[in-house]
Scaffold this motif. Structure first.
Motif, short mmCIF file in Angstrom:
data_model
loop_
_atom_site.label_atom_id
_atom_site.label_comp_id
_atom_site.label_asym_id
_atom_site.label_seq_id
_atom_site.Cartn_x
_atom_site.Cartn_y
_atom_site.Cartn_z
N GLN A 43 17.01 -94.95 -48.12
CA GLN A 43 15.82 -94.94 -49.24
C GLN A 43 14.53 -95.47 -48.58
OE1 GLN A 43 16.17 -93.44 -52.34
NE2 GLN A 43 14.10 -93.73 -52.63
N ALA A 44 14.57 -96.56 -48.02
CA ALA A 44 13.57 -97.19 -47.64
C ALA A 44 12.93 -96.20 -46.53
CB ALA A 44 13.78 -98.45 -46.88
N THR A 45 13.69 -95.56 -45.75
CA THR A 45 13.06 -94.70 -44.77
C THR A 45 12.47 -93.35 -45.34
OG1 THR A 45 14.81 -95.27 -43.06
CG2 THR A 45 13.64 -93.11 -42.67
N ASP A 46 13.03 -93.02 -46.24
CA ASP A 46 12.48 -91.77 -47.12
C ASP A 46 11.32 -92.19 -47.83
OD1 ASP A 46 14.85 -90.33 -46.39
OD2 ASP A 46 15.77 -90.35 -48.29
N ASP A 47 11.01 -93.37 -48.30
CA ASP A 47 9.88 -93.85 -49.16
C ASP A 47 8.69 -94.26 -48.07
OD1 ASP A 47 11.17 -93.46 -51.11
OD2 ASP A 47 11.62 -95.54 -51.47
N ALA A 48 8.93 -94.07 -46.92
CA ALA A 48 7.98 -94.64 -45.88
C ALA A 48 6.84 -93.57 -45.86
CB ALA A 48 8.48 -94.66 -44.46
N TRP A 49 5.79 -93.81 -45.23
CA TRP A 49 4.73 -93.00 -45.26
C TRP A 49 4.62 -92.17 -44.10
CZ3 TRP A 49 0.89 -91.45 -41.71
CH2 TRP A 49 -0.46 -90.90 -42.34
N PRO A 50 4.21 -90.91 -43.97
CA PRO A 50 3.47 -90.34 -45.02
C PRO A 50 4.55 -89.78 -46.17
CG PRO A 50 3.62 -88.84 -43.45
CD PRO A 50 4.30 -89.94 -42.77
N ALA A 51 4.17 -89.93 -47.43
CA ALA A 51 4.98 -89.35 -48.69
C ALA A 51 5.25 -88.00 -48.44
CB ALA A 51 4.30 -89.76 -49.81
N LYS A 52 6.28 -87.43 -48.90
CA LYS A 52 6.74 -86.15 -48.97
C LYS A 52 5.51 -85.41 -49.22
CE LYS A 52 11.55 -87.21 -49.36
NZ LYS A 52 12.61 -87.04 -50.15
N GLY A 53 5.34 -84.22 -48.72
CA GLY A 53 4.32 -83.45 -48.93
C GLY A 53 2.77 -83.66 -48.48
N GLU A 54 2.70 -85.22 -48.05
CA GLU A 54 1.50 -85.67 -47.92
C GLU A 54 1.16 -85.34 -46.14
OE1 GLU A 54 -1.04 -87.60 -49.52
OE2 GLU A 54 0.13 -86.62 -51.10
N ALA A 55 2.31 -85.23 -45.32
CA ALA A 55 1.78 -85.04 -43.78
C ALA A 55 1.10 -83.92 -43.88
CB ALA A 55 3.46 -85.02 -43.40
N SER A 56 1.05 -82.73 -44.43
CA SER A 56 0.43 -81.68 -44.32
C SER A 56 -1.28 -81.82 -44.34
CB SER A 56 0.92 -80.31 -44.97
OG SER A 56 0.44 -80.96 -46.37
N ARG A 57 -1.58 -82.89 -45.07
CA ARG A 57 -2.93 -83.06 -45.24
C ARG A 57 -3.53 -83.68 -44.10
NH1 ARG A 57 -3.52 -86.72 -50.68
NH2 ARG A 57 -4.42 -88.15 -48.74
N PHE A 58 -2.61 -84.16 -43.01
CA PHE A 58 -3.20 -84.96 -41.68
C PHE A 58 -3.12 -84.08 -40.56
CE2 PHE A 58 -2.29 -87.97 -44.76
CZ PHE A 58 -3.51 -88.73 -44.91
N ASP A 59 -2.44 -82.67 -40.73
CA ASP A 59 -2.18 -81.92 -39.45
C ASP A 59 -3.45 -81.05 -38.94
OD1 ASP A 59 0.40 -82.44 -39.58
OD2 ASP A 59 1.10 -80.81 -40.79
N HIS A 60 -4.51 -81.30 -39.54
CA HIS A 60 -5.81 -80.37 -39.20
C HIS A 60 -6.49 -81.13 -38.12
CE1 HIS A 60 -5.36 -79.93 -43.59
NE2 HIS A 60 -5.61 -78.68 -43.10
#
Length: 60
Positions: A43-60
């Motif tokens: 659970q702690a690993t799943d909650d780690a940054w980046p949040a689900k769905g947030e990683a795509s914002r930083f792929d640019h």
């Protein structure tokens, strides 16, 4: 640390599922602790940054 009452409940459930073997209290207590700790770690690993769905914002 996981709350003792949660460990107790899990250990009892595991013990019942295995047919209530006598003299195995410590085994089921440790098994329950290990399972709950592993779940908490996942659970702690799943909650780690980046949040689900947030990683795509930083792929640019």
């Amino acid at each position: 640390m996981i709350d003792e009452s949660i460990v107790r409940e899990r250990a009892y459930e595991l013990w019942e599922k295995d047919g209530r073997p006598e003299g195995s209290e410590e085994f089921y207590w440790r098994l329950a602790q290990e399972q709950l700790e592993a779940e908490a770690t996942r659970q702690a690993t799943d909650d780690a940054w980046p949040a689900k769905g947030e990683a795509s914002r930083f792929d640019h």
